[in-house]
Design a protein around this motif. Structure first.
Motif, PDB file in Angstrom:
ATOM      1  N   GLY A 211       0.806  -1.221   0.000  1.00 34.75           N
ATOM      2  CA  GLY A 211       0.000   0.000   0.000  1.00 34.75           C
ATOM      3  C   GLY A 211       0.835   1.265   0.000  1.00 34.75           C
ATOM      4  N   TYR A 214      -2.032   5.342   1.301  1.00 33.11           N
ATOM      5  CA  TYR A 214      -2.512   5.754   2.628  1.00 33.11           C
ATOM      6  C   TYR A 214      -2.451   7.286   2.747  1.00 33.11           C
ATOM      7  CZ  TYR A 214      -2.465   0.911   4.290  1.00 33.11           C
ATOM      8  OH  TYR A 214      -2.731  -0.418   4.468  1.00 33.11           O
ATOM      9  N   GLY A 282      -0.757  -4.185  -3.193  1.00 33.01           N
ATOM     10  CA  GLY A 282      -1.961  -3.611  -2.591  1.00 33.01           C
ATOM     11  C   GLY A 282      -1.898  -3.680  -1.069  1.00 33.01           C
ATOM     12  N   ARG A 283      -2.818  -2.981  -0.445  1.00 35.41           N
ATOM     13  CA  ARG A 283      -2.873  -2.961   1.028  1.00 35.41           C
ATOM     14  C   ARG A 283      -3.132  -4.361   1.589  1.00 35.41           C
ATOM     15  NH1 ARG A 283      -6.491   2.129   3.199  1.00 35.41           N
ATOM     16  NH2 ARG A 283      -5.588   3.791   1.924  1.00 35.41           N
TER      17      ARG A 283
END
Length: 325
Positions: A211, A214, A282-283
């Protein structure tokens, strides 16, 4: 008869540092560890090791009947947030139910003090940083909930019995013993600095960043990285505090300084002199954007004074340990 300090999980990363620190302080540590992630060779000579689970009441009770226990420092737990999301019942058993068994054994034998390894994950997505201990506890993953439940149990036990505790809410623990005696040895560890120094030494084919979208300056998560030796010093301070007759306490253990994932990677590259591959992914489930401690309570109440509050020092010690491995 001389008494002992029981260290659960004492063959693990933080527990092995604690055992060394207790020895250095003139205490008599005694270790319970199931060796699922701990290493027998991490325990110093002369320290009794009992291999088994803190969730086995007969096993724990037998040890406590044989050795007078003055206090327990409880580290034994599972700590990987994404694993807790995928396997929640494992975490509620290993972290919560096993702690209940340990406390039951302790209360029945009049053990007066526990220092508990809690976590910043109890705060969930905090509404402000740095995070103070009186902010709401609203964990967003089973790992954080499993630890918060233990804090609740400790509070209730302290209310019902002659018993005091210190719950230390760790932020991101990193680094290794400055003398090179022990460090983070779990091969599949998920700690960022551990993974980054492994990548720098060619033990991994690079590093994944989970990620970069954020709400932070560079888009990656911000964490408060605390040197394992300073963390262990806080446990010794907490033990002294409880033995001096003070009431139970909950404290954050962190430096009140946050670094993003991308900043940490840059420091590891600079200290190691290696430019390793970094992959943006991705997160992950259960990752808050920013976790930074307020540490005023630990400094004031426990008298905690960090000695290694420097990211480069933490990385250097982690790198030196990884080379030894």
């Amino acid at each position: 008869m001389e008494s002992y300090i029981l260290v659960t999980g004492g063959a693990g990363y933080i527990g092995s540092h604690m055992t060394l620190a207790l020895q250095a302080a003139g205490e008599r540590p005694l270790v319970i560890d199931d060796l699922s992630t701990g290493r027998r060779d991490a325990i110093p000579d002369g320290v009794p090791l009992f291999q088994g689970s803190v969730g086995d009441a007969a096993f724990v009770g037998h040890i406590m009947d044989r050795y007078p226990i003055a206090a327990i420092v409880h580290f034994a737990a599972s700590i990987v947030v994404p694993d807790s999301v995928a396997q929640p019942l494992d975490y509620y058993r290993n972290n919560t139910a096993n702690a209940r068994t340990l406390l039951d054994c302790a209360v029945k034998r009049g053990v007066p003090h526990v220092v508990f390894s809690s976590t910043a994950a109890v705060y969930g997505e905090p509404d402000r940083t740095p995070i103070a201990e009186d902010q709401p506890t609203q964990p967003i993953n089973p790992y954080g909930r499993s630890k918060l439940m233990v804090e609740w149990m400790l509070g209730d036990v302290a209310h019902a019995h002659p018993f005091t505790y210190a719950a230390l809410r760790y932020f991101n623990v990193a680094g290794a013993d400055p003398e090179g005696r022990t460090g983070q040895s779990t091969p599949n560890a998920t700690h960022l600095i551990k993974i980054a120094v492994q990548a720098a030494l060619g033990k991994r084919d690079g590093l994944d960043v989970f990620g970069t979208d954020y709400p932070t300056a560079d888009g990656s998560c911000i964490r408060d990285y605390v040197h394992v030796s300073d963390l262990v010093a806080a446990h010794l301070d907490a033990l002294r505090y409880l033995r001096a007759g003070h009431p139970s306490i909950t404290c954050n253990i962190g430096y009140a300084t946050g670094y993003s994932v991308l900043e940490v990677i840059e420091v590891v590259k600079r200290v190691s002199g290696v430019d390793f591959p970094v992959r943006i992914k991705g997160r992950r489930a259960g990752d808050p954007a920013a976790l930074v401690a307020s540490n005023a309570r630990a400094r004031t109440a426990l008298g905690w004074t960090p000695r290694y509050d420097d990211l480069e020092t933490i990385v250097r010690h982690a790198l030196a340990w990884e080379k030894r491995l």
